[in-house]
Design a protein around this motif. Structure first.
Motif, PDB file in Angstrom:
ATOM      1  N   ARG A 108       0.948  -1.951  -0.278  1.00 17.13           N
ATOM      2  CA  ARG A 108      -0.222  -0.080  -0.117  1.00 17.13           C
ATOM      3  C   ARG A 108       0.758   0.997  -0.463  1.00 17.13           C
ATOM      4  N   GLU A 109       0.170   2.722  -0.169  1.00 21.38           N
ATOM      5  CA  GLU A 109       1.165   3.912  -0.467  1.00 21.38           C
ATOM      6  C   GLU A 109       1.845   3.959   0.995  1.00 21.38           C
ATOM      7  N   ASP A 110       2.768   4.169   0.996  1.00 21.64           N
ATOM      8  CA  ASP A 110       3.384   4.767   2.187  1.00 21.64           C
ATOM      9  C   ASP A 110       5.138   5.952   2.118  1.00 21.64           C
ATOM     10  N   HIS A 111       4.653   7.261   1.840  1.00 18.67           N
ATOM     11  CA  HIS A 111       6.076   7.779   1.741  1.00 18.67           C
ATOM     12  C   HIS A 111       6.702   7.722   1.947  1.00 18.67           C
ATOM     13  N   LEU A 113       8.127   3.909   3.892  1.00 18.08           N
ATOM     14  CA  LEU A 113       8.933   3.254   3.129  1.00 18.08           C
ATOM     15  C   LEU A 113       8.568   3.581   1.591  1.00 18.08           C
ATOM     16  N   GLU A 114       8.679   4.007   0.770  1.00 20.71           N
ATOM     17  CA  GLU A 114       8.915   4.485  -0.726  1.00 20.71           C
ATOM     18  C   GLU A 114      10.421   4.828  -0.772  1.00 20.71           C
ATOM     19  N   ALA A 115      10.442   5.991   0.284  1.00 25.17           N
ATOM     20  CA  ALA A 115      11.497   6.194   0.225  1.00 25.17           C
ATOM     21  C   ALA A 115      12.667   5.731   0.719  1.00 25.17           C
ATOM     22  N   MET A 116      12.455   4.555   1.754  1.00 29.78           N
ATOM     23  CA  MET A 116      13.678   3.752   1.650  1.00 29.78           C
ATOM     24  C   MET A 116      13.718   2.715   1.067  1.00 29.78           C
ATOM     25  N   LEU A 117      12.881   2.124   0.022  1.00 29.60           N
ATOM     26  CA  LEU A 117      13.098   1.540  -0.761  1.00 29.60           C
ATOM     27  C   LEU A 117      13.767   2.262  -1.790  1.00 29.60           C
TER      28      LEU A 117
END
Length: 167
Positions: A108-111, A113-117
């Motif tokens: 699910r969209e998560d800013h 986790l997005e930055a970490m990935l």
């Protein structure tokens, strides 16, 4: 106003006929007691003995004889590409529900986790689609989000003993 029909039981397999459908998000598909509404606008009541992951069932049977399908709603998700085993490890280390495909991971969209990935070299694209992550380790249940209480199964010394912080 007549009383709402009630769910008599959960259906594991599709019946010969389907009378209607209800569309629920991933979070909404984990429930115990709630008034639900079909796509046609008909309401019904679900009252289960305990919190239940509806992803494990095709749908429900109502006391008026109707069979209602449960379908996942479209949700904002991140489609992840790259070194999938490594990226899956980092996602799992955060107890994040994840769909695992042969060429992509979906969360699910998560800013955060997005930055970490992205920092780990992942390719990320946004999509709007049904989210149906892997079931629990024993084929049932759910992977819960990272914020969790001691009842999650970790003792009070979890961070120290396992060398990983949940902060």
């Amino acid at each position: 106003m007549p009383p709402l029909p009630h769910v008599t039981h959960l259906l594991s397999e599709a019946p010969d006929t389907c009378d209607a459908a209800v569309v629920l998000t991933y979070d909404e598909r984990l429930l115990r007691r709630k008034r639900l509404e079909t796509l046609d606008g008909d309401g019904f009541m679900i009252d289960l003995p305990h919190l239940t992951n509806l992803d494990e069932y095709w749908g429900v049977a109502l006391d008026d004889g109707r069979k209602i399908a449960i379908r996942p709603a479209e949700e904002a998700v991140l489609v992840i590409t790259g070194d999938l085993p490594r990226l899956a490890w980092h996602i799992g280390n955060r107890h994040t529900p994840c769909e695992i495909g042969t060429e992509t991971l979906v969360i699910r969209e998560d800013h955060v986790l997005e930055a970490m990935l992205k920092g780990l070299g992942a390719g990320i694209s946004r999509a709007q689609r049904p989210f149906t992550p892997e079931k629990g380790a024993y084929g049932t249940g759910r992977t819960m989000g990272h914020a969790h209480a001691p009842s999650h199964g970790h003792g009070p010394h979890h961070d120290h003993e396992h060398g990983h912080s949940h902060g």
